[in-house]
Design a protein around this motif. Structure first.
Motif, PDB file in Angstrom:
ATOM      1  N   PRO A 187      -3.132 -17.603  -7.299  1.00  0.00           N
ATOM      2  CA  PRO A 187      -2.846 -16.386  -6.528  1.00  0.00           C
ATOM      3  C   PRO A 187      -3.976 -16.084  -5.545  1.00  0.00           C
ATOM      4  N   VAL A 188      -3.618 -15.536  -4.409  1.00  0.00           N
ATOM      5  CA  VAL A 188      -4.578 -15.098  -3.398  1.00  0.00           C
ATOM      6  C   VAL A 188      -4.588 -13.575  -3.448  1.00  0.00           C
ATOM      7  N   ARG A 189      -5.791 -12.978  -3.475  1.00  0.00           N
ATOM      8  CA  ARG A 189      -5.910 -11.522  -3.570  1.00  0.00           C
ATOM      9  C   ARG A 189      -6.707 -10.979  -2.391  1.00  0.00           C
ATOM     10  N   TRP A 190      -6.316  -9.825  -1.917  1.00  0.00           N
ATOM     11  CA  TRP A 190      -7.078  -9.109  -0.915  1.00  0.00           C
ATOM     12  C   TRP A 190      -6.638  -7.660  -0.914  1.00  0.00           C
ATOM     13  N   GLN A 191      -7.178  -6.872   0.006  1.00  0.00           N
ATOM     14  CA  GLN A 191      -6.814  -5.460   0.110  1.00  0.00           C
ATOM     15  C   GLN A 191      -6.268  -5.170   1.497  1.00  0.00           C
ATOM     16  N   LEU A 192      -5.281  -4.300   1.541  1.00  0.00           N
ATOM     17  CA  LEU A 192      -4.757  -3.774   2.795  1.00  0.00           C
ATOM     18  C   LEU A 192      -4.963  -2.263   2.776  1.00  0.00           C
ATOM     19  N   GLU A 193      -5.131  -1.693   3.944  1.00  0.00           N
ATOM     20  CA  GLU A 193      -5.304  -0.246   4.052  1.00  0.00           C
ATOM     21  C   GLU A 193      -4.030   0.376   4.621  1.00  0.00           C
ATOM     22  N   PHE A 194      -3.631   1.497   4.046  1.00  0.00           N
ATOM     23  CA  PHE A 194      -2.451   2.230   4.489  1.00  0.00           C
ATOM     24  C   PHE A 194      -2.843   3.665   4.774  1.00  0.00           C
ATOM     25  N   LEU A 195      -2.231   4.230   5.806  1.00  0.00           N
ATOM     26  CA  LEU A 195      -2.448   5.649   6.108  1.00  0.00           C
ATOM     27  C   LEU A 195      -1.628   6.528   5.169  1.00  0.00           C
ATOM     28  N   ASP A 196      -0.457   6.037   4.794  1.00  0.00           N
ATOM     29  CA  ASP A 196       0.482   6.793   3.967  1.00  0.00           C
ATOM     30  C   ASP A 196       0.508   6.189   2.570  1.00  0.00           C
ATOM     31  N   ASP A 197       0.474   7.027   1.525  1.00  0.00           N
ATOM     32  CA  ASP A 197       0.511   6.499   0.160  1.00  0.00           C
ATOM     33  C   ASP A 197       1.938   6.328  -0.355  1.00  0.00           C
ATOM     34  N   ARG A 198       2.947   6.534   0.522  1.00  0.00           N
ATOM     35  CA  ARG A 198       4.349   6.359   0.143  1.00  0.00           C
ATOM     36  C   ARG A 198       5.108   5.600   1.234  1.00  0.00           C
ATOM     37  N   PRO A 199       4.708   4.348   1.523  1.00  0.00           N
ATOM     38  CA  PRO A 199       5.433   3.573   2.535  1.00  0.00           C
ATOM     39  C   PRO A 199       6.752   3.049   1.961  1.00  0.00           C
ATOM     40  N   LEU A 208       9.371  -0.178   1.341  1.00  0.00           N
ATOM     41  CA  LEU A 208       9.164  -1.592   1.044  1.00  0.00           C
ATOM     42  C   LEU A 208       9.094  -2.390   2.341  1.00  0.00           C
ATOM     43  N   ARG A 209       9.921  -2.050   3.310  1.00  0.00           N
ATOM     44  CA  ARG A 209       9.897  -2.739   4.602  1.00  0.00           C
ATOM     45  C   ARG A 209       8.504  -2.640   5.238  1.00  0.00           C
ATOM     46  N   GLU A 210       7.894  -1.457   5.190  1.00  0.00           N
ATOM     47  CA  GLU A 210       6.554  -1.273   5.761  1.00  0.00           C
ATOM     48  C   GLU A 210       5.512  -2.106   5.013  1.00  0.00           C
ATOM     49  N   LEU A 211       5.653  -2.193   3.691  1.00  0.00           N
ATOM     50  CA  LEU A 211       4.743  -3.038   2.911  1.00  0.00           C
ATOM     51  C   LEU A 211       4.855  -4.496   3.329  1.00  0.00           C
ATOM     52  N   ILE A 212       6.102  -4.972   3.456  1.00  0.00           N
ATOM     53  CA  ILE A 212       6.325  -6.369   3.842  1.00  0.00           C
ATOM     54  C   ILE A 212       5.780  -6.641   5.240  1.00  0.00           C
ATOM     55  N   LEU A 213       6.009  -5.728   6.163  1.00  0.00           N
ATOM     56  CA  LEU A 213       5.507  -5.914   7.532  1.00  0.00           C
ATOM     57  C   LEU A 213       3.979  -5.918   7.567  1.00  0.00           C
ATOM     58  N   ALA A 214       3.341  -5.052   6.793  1.00  0.00           N
ATOM     59  CA  ALA A 214       1.874  -5.026   6.740  1.00  0.00           C
ATOM     60  C   ALA A 214       1.341  -6.316   6.133  1.00  0.00           C
ATOM     61  N   PHE A 215       1.976  -6.787   5.064  1.00  0.00           N
ATOM     62  CA  PHE A 215       1.575  -8.032   4.410  1.00  0.00           C
ATOM     63  C   PHE A 215       1.753  -9.215   5.357  1.00  0.00           C
ATOM     64  N   SER A 216       2.888  -9.268   6.038  1.00  0.00           N
ATOM     65  CA  SER A 216       3.178 -10.411   6.897  1.00  0.00           C
ATOM     66  C   SER A 216       2.443 -10.355   8.228  1.00  0.00           C
ATOM     67  N   ALA A 217       1.866  -9.207   8.575  1.00  0.00           N
ATOM     68  CA  ALA A 217       1.093  -9.110   9.809  1.00  0.00           C
ATOM     69  C   ALA A 217      -0.123 -10.020   9.759  1.00  0.00           C
ATOM     70  N   LEU A 218      -0.507 -10.427   8.547  1.00  0.00           N
ATOM     71  CA  LEU A 218      -1.617 -11.366   8.406  1.00  0.00           C
ATOM     72  C   LEU A 218      -1.207 -12.751   8.904  1.00  0.00           C
ATOM     73  N   SER A 219       0.084 -13.012   8.932  1.00  0.00           N
ATOM     74  CA  SER A 219       0.599 -14.245   9.507  1.00  0.00           C
ATOM     75  C   SER A 219       1.164 -13.891  10.882  1.00  0.00           C
ATOM     76  N   ALA A 220       1.833 -14.817  11.490  1.00  0.00           N
ATOM     77  CA  ALA A 220       2.341 -14.563  12.840  1.00  0.00           C
ATOM     78  C   ALA A 220       3.827 -14.221  12.855  1.00  0.00           C
ATOM     79  N   ALA A 221       4.428 -13.967  11.699  1.00  0.00           N
ATOM     80  CA  ALA A 221       5.882 -13.820  11.675  1.00  0.00           C
ATOM     81  C   ALA A 221       6.363 -12.654  10.821  1.00  0.00           C
ATOM     82  N   PRO A 222       6.049 -11.409  11.210  1.00  0.00           N
ATOM     83  CA  PRO A 222       6.469 -10.279  10.378  1.00  0.00           C
ATOM     84  C   PRO A 222       7.986 -10.174  10.201  1.00  0.00           C
TER      85      PRO A 222
END
Length: 91
Positions: free
Chosen positions: A16-28, A30-44
């Motif tokens: 497993p690969v672990r890291w931290q992401l920062e969110f402004l909202d504590d209630r995003p 699931l779509r927002e979570l996936i987009l934030a996670f995939s923003a690390l790659s080039a294909a959200p």
């Protein structure tokens, strides 16, 4: 700003690969979570499509979240796991 622990796992057995992401909202959603996670790659957008095709599941605090528009509660420090599914050979 809320820091969330993210785990990227696969059923293939890779480490497993672990890291931290920062969110402004504590209630995003699931779509927002996936987009934030995939923003690390080039294909959200491809990540959202992959989720819709059961390419991976998302666990928040150990509970599977299935609806892209569902709001998830990150305020308690819940760990978010993106578990990539690997199809079985020959099926």
């Amino acid at each position: 700003m809320l820091k969330v622990d993210i785990v990227d796992e696969a059923t293939s057995g890779r480490r497993p690969v672990r890291w931290q992401l920062e969110f402004l909202d504590d209630r995003p959603t699931l779509r927002e979570l996936i987009l934030a996670f995939s923003a690390l790659s080039a294909a959200p957008q491809r990540a959202v499509e992959s989720f819709s095709r059961n390419g991976f599941v998302v666990l928040v605090g150990g509970r599977q979240v299935e609806d892209l528009d569902e709001t998830v509660d990150l305020s308690g420090g819940a760990e978010v796991t993106f578990l990539r599914l690997v199809p079985l050979a020959g099926i």
